[in-house]
Write a protein that holds these residues in place. Structure first.
Motif, mmCIF file in Angstrom:
data_model
loop_
_atom_site.group_PDB
_atom_site.id
_atom_site.type_symbol
_atom_site.label_atom_id
_atom_site.label_comp_id
_atom_site.label_asym_id
_atom_site.label_seq_id
_atom_site.Cartn_x
_atom_site.Cartn_y
_atom_site.Cartn_z
ATOM 1 N N ASP A 1 -1.662 -31.968 44.221
ATOM 2 C CA ASP A 1 -3.332 -32.452 45.008
ATOM 3 C C ASP A 1 -4.131 -32.606 43.896
ATOM 4 N N GLN B 1 -5.059 -30.910 40.942
ATOM 5 C CA GLN B 1 -6.573 -30.368 40.579
ATOM 6 C C GLN B 1 -5.674 -29.539 39.522
ATOM 7 N N GLU C 1 1.482 -26.303 43.983
ATOM 8 C CA GLU C 1 0.981 -26.782 44.741
ATOM 9 C C GLU C 1 -0.275 -27.711 44.365
ATOM 10 N N LEU C 2 -0.979 -26.734 43.414
ATOM 11 C CA LEU C 2 -2.496 -27.391 42.872
ATOM 12 C C LEU C 2 -2.414 -28.297 41.720
#
Length: 358
Positions: A341, A343, A337-338
């Motif tokens: 995104d 990140q 998920e990161l």
């Protein structure tokens, strides 16, 4: 095109003459036409026998015809030292190219430029830094110039394309070729929204010796040079050295002592380059062209516990599970998920690295 222009092209495109030989011939004979008309015995003293015989024998005739035909295309330009919009800072630099093939927005030549260069084998964080710095500095009015290489160069061009100041790509091949091929789509976008420059005849292949020559143009065009990431043997250090020799400001972003792609930057900093950590640091060094629009800064987002546990060095996902009281599967799901995104970045060997954002 007039006859004088064709003589200029013939002199510039004859193999073996080069920029320095070109200027010697112009100084000696007063014009390109007189240099072309001179005999080999006269020009040999200035450029050597092989180049003199190539000029006398019309070795550049095909290249001249090809250049003139190419210049009839949309947004295709032949730029010479005689043109009013030839960048004065480049003309005053060492060994200025007497002829440049230019494709795209020729008006960008009048803008103040900043070079952003670095390693082809860039880390994900290095690419992020290059793109973010380029976008921010172009937003302050600097046209970003780089070399259209993989890694840092490509990221810098991409970031600058998000702003009206845009970007200039100086390439080490003929302007009708794209190297590396993976940057083809980016090159087409720069030709449409920015500017591509080359001093090499059409069809010229990407030979190793061409890239240091390209780097002197990058250094000559720019007010300053920012090195984002560079190994000890990186060609971007040539750009930085040439920038220093041309009395340009040289800056470098530091990195981890464990990152081989940061060692060139650390050497530059030891040798006197300005250590910069933000676009504001760069602007403090080279000057501000336009004030940024005042904004109310947003509070920084709170980092997730997983990001805090990662730190800034590459880590294995499994090593994060126990400290956070999570299963490996839960950690992988959070990392995915990161990553989506923007990140974190996944690296070789199952490692992940947190990406800093400006």
């Amino acid at each position: 095109m007039n006859e004088n222009t064709e003589d200029w092209l013939r002199l510039a495109l004859t193999p073996g003459i080069g920029p320095l030989g070109f200027l010697k011939l112009i100084d000696a004979f007063g014009s390109a036409g007189h240099a072309v008309a001179a005999g080999a015995a006269q020009t040999e003293k200035l450029v050597g026998r092989e180049a003199a015989e190539a000029l006398q024998g019309g070795a550049a005739d095909e290249a001249v015809d090809a250049a003139l035909a190419w210049a009839d295309g949309d947004d295709c330009h032949l730029l010479t030292l005689l043109d009013d919009d030839y960048p004065p800072q480049l003309a005053e630099a060492a060994s200025p190219p007497p002829l440049l093939f230019a494709r795209g927005r020729r008006e960008l030549l009048a803008r103040t430029m900043l070079a952003i260069v670095g390693s082809r084998a860039a880390t994900p964080q290095g690419r992020r830094n290059a793109e973010d710095f380029a976008s921010a500095l172009a937003g302050h009015g600097y046209t970003i110039v780089s070399g259209l290489a993989s890694g840092i160069d490509a990221a810098a061009h991409l970031g600058a394309l998000s702003q009206p100041a845009s970007t200039v790509a100086v390439i080490g091949t003929g302007i009708d070729r794209v190297y590396p091929a993976s940057n083809r789509q980016l090159a087409h976008r720069i030709a449409a929204e920015g500017l591509i420059l080359s001093e090499f005849p059409l069809g010229t292949a990407p030979l190793a010796g061409h890239f240091p020559r390209r780097n002197r143009i990058i250094a000559g065009l720019a007010r300053g040079c920012l090195v984002v990431e560079a190994g000890i043997a990186s060609g971007s250090l040539i750009s930085a050295r040439l920038a220093m020799e041309n009395n340009r400001d040289v800056m470098a972003i530091p990195g981890s002592i464990h990152n081989a792609q940061a060692r060139g930057c650390h050497r530059l900093i030891r040798d006197g380059a300005r250590l910069v950590e933000s676009p504001d640091d760069v602007l403090d060094e080279i000057g501000r062209l336009a004030a940024a629009s005042p904004t109310t800064p947003s509070p920084p987002p709170q980092a997730s516990p997983l990001l805090a546990a990662m730190g800034w060095e590459p880590v294995l996902a499994e090593s994060l599970a126990a400290p956070l009281g999570l299963t490996a599967g839960e950690v992988y799901a959070m990392l995915l998920e990161l990553e989506l995104d923007g990140q974190v970045a996944s690296l070789a060997g199952g490692r992940f690295q947190r990406l800093a954002q400006l």
